[in-house]
Design a protein around this motif. Structure first.
Motif, mmCIF file in Angstrom:
data_model
loop_
_atom_site.group_PDB
_atom_site.id
_atom_site.type_symbol
_atom_site.label_atom_id
_atom_site.label_comp_id
_atom_site.label_asym_id
_atom_site.label_seq_id
_atom_site.Cartn_x
_atom_site.Cartn_y
_atom_site.Cartn_z
ATOM 1 N N ARG A 87 -35.872 27.082 -4.227
ATOM 2 C CA ARG A 87 -35.789 27.017 -2.627
ATOM 3 C C ARG A 87 -36.433 25.439 -2.336
ATOM 4 N N GLY A 88 -37.284 24.751 -2.869
ATOM 5 C CA GLY A 88 -38.113 24.126 -2.209
ATOM 6 C C GLY A 88 -36.336 22.457 -2.301
ATOM 7 N N ILE A 89 -36.085 22.945 -3.410
ATOM 8 C CA ILE A 89 -35.366 21.735 -4.137
ATOM 9 C C ILE A 89 -33.799 22.571 -2.563
ATOM 10 N N VAL A 90 -33.608 22.757 -2.848
ATOM 11 C CA VAL A 90 -32.211 23.779 -1.714
ATOM 12 C C VAL A 90 -33.025 23.317 -0.206
ATOM 13 N N LEU A 91 -33.906 23.080 0.362
ATOM 14 C CA LEU A 91 -33.808 23.195 1.248
ATOM 15 C C LEU A 91 -33.864 20.949 1.827
ATOM 16 N N SER A 92 -34.233 20.894 0.297
ATOM 17 C CA SER A 92 -34.848 19.303 0.794
ATOM 18 C C SER A 92 -33.172 18.902 0.987
ATOM 19 N N THR A 93 -32.316 19.666 -0.171
ATOM 20 C CA THR A 93 -30.930 19.016 0.424
ATOM 21 C C THR A 93 -30.175 19.612 1.387
ATOM 22 N N ILE A 94 -30.691 20.849 1.879
ATOM 23 C CA ILE A 94 -30.308 20.995 4.031
ATOM 24 C C ILE A 94 -30.932 19.329 4.499
ATOM 25 N N ALA A 95 -32.108 19.322 4.125
ATOM 26 C CA ALA A 95 -32.959 17.989 4.966
ATOM 27 C C ALA A 95 -31.885 16.734 4.610
#
Length: 359
Positions: free
Chosen positions: A113-121
């Motif tokens: 989830r953290g990696i996907v959020l950073s991808t969104i960022a």
């Protein structure tokens, strides 16, 4: 069946119809979304058949909605949102960024989830929403740090966040890139990823040096040592005072990287600038650049034109210090005499005396 690289080449060369037809044959649905959005953004940027853009984006949206994996679907929504932002559909862009964030909430594994959020960022940054991107990067970092799992597993996730921050910086003008680079450097430095930290530190120095004209393609050229290509880009994209400042910034980077041609770049910059109109901010900036470049006679001319007494004093003090470093103490004292602010003048005299004693 074309490969992704072949489709990208078709898009770059302007063969939009061929690219569109070949995208359907790409097996990976996420790659299809990326290629479709690349096609739409390129058509928008280069003046292609803009009437195709709604259809292209609708195709990308259809593929994204069909993705069953939450991580892939969130990423696809973010890619679409970024493209919509670049094209100018801001309301639709924010809608899809919202969908991406909502979908990411469905991911159970905190590292993923953290990696996907950073991808969104990352895609928020590229789409033109830098402040929101920084907030989402911070949220991603907090999720991974707070995860109940081994430290090693957390470190891998945090390093990926740092890499995406650096990648976001690479896509932004210098002024916006710096925040992302500094956060990435902090991660790499604290985790002792020394090679990556050194690379990002150099990118920070470059972005600070060519701040006014630090477009991504210009910074990339300078990092690769293609100084004349960077200067050609500046000539193409800027005129008047902006071009002069840009060329001086490049000259300063060349000096810092031990390229002696910087002196020639300074001379040519002034030969070609004509009679530009300088604002107070321009004069202050040029005086500082010329001082750092060691072109002190020119720097003195600009420093004396600064209207703000304190800033004029600071500029003159910097020139005096440079003269003192060259052991030209008499000249330095003459410059200090022209400092209007008594406090700055006293500081300059004290600094000059200390330098004189130590030499």
């Amino acid at each position: 069946m074309a490969t992704r690289e072949e489709v990208e080449m078709l898009i770059q060369r302007g063969y939009y119809e061929e690219a569109f037809s070949e995208i359907e044959g790409i097996e990976d649905p996420l790659e299809r979304v990326e290629l479709l959005t690349d096609l739409a953004v390129t058509i928008h940027a280069k003046g292609g058949p803009v009437e195709w853009i709604p259809t292209i984006m609708e195709d990308a949206m259809y593929i994204a909605k069909k993705l069953k994996d939450a991580a892939q679907r969130a990423t696809a929504y973010a890619i679409i949102a970024s493209a919509l932002g670049i094209i100018g559909y801001e309301e639709d862009a924010m809608d899809f960024f919202g969908r991406a964030l909502d979908t990411a909430d469905d991911i159970d594994d905190p590292i993923e989830r953290g990696i996907v959020l950073s991808t969104i960022a990352y895609h928020l940054a590229v789409g033109g929403y830098s402040e929101s991107a920084l907030d989402v990067f911070n949220a991603a970092f907090d999720i991974i740090i707070g995860a109940e799992m081994s430290y090693t597993h957390k470190v891998d996730g945090i390093i990926q966040i740092g890499e995406l921050m650096e990648k976001a910086g690479d896509r932004l003008p210098a002024g916006k890139a710096l925040n992302f680079y500094r956060m990435a450097f902090d991660i790499f430095d604290k985790l002792h990823v020394n090679q990556r930290a050194a690379v990002v530190e150099k990118k920070i120095e470059l972005a600070e040096t060519v701040y006014d004209v630090g477009l991504p393609e210009i910074r990339e050229s300078l990092l690769e040592g293609r100084y004349h290509y960077a200067l050609a880009l500046i000539e193409k994209k800027y005129t008047g005072t902006a071009r002069l400042i840009g060329e001086l910034e490049v000259a300063l980077w060349m000096k810092r990287t031990n390229n002696i041609e910087y002196l020639e770049v300074v001379d040519k910059a002034f030969e070609r600038c004509g009679n530009p109109v300088f604002t107070e901010a321009n004069v202050q900036k040029i005086a500082r650049l010329l001082t750092e470049l060691g072109s002190l006679n020119r720097a003195l001319e600009f420093a004396r034109e600064i209207k703000d007494p304190r800033k004029r004093g600071e500029a003159l003090k910097a020139i005096a210090v440079e003269l003192a470093r060259r052991r030209e103490f008499d000249e330095a004292k003459k410059v200090i005499e022209g400092i209007p602010d008594p406090e700055i003048k006293a500081e300059a005299l004290t600094e000059l005396a200390t330098m004189e004693e130590s030499m």
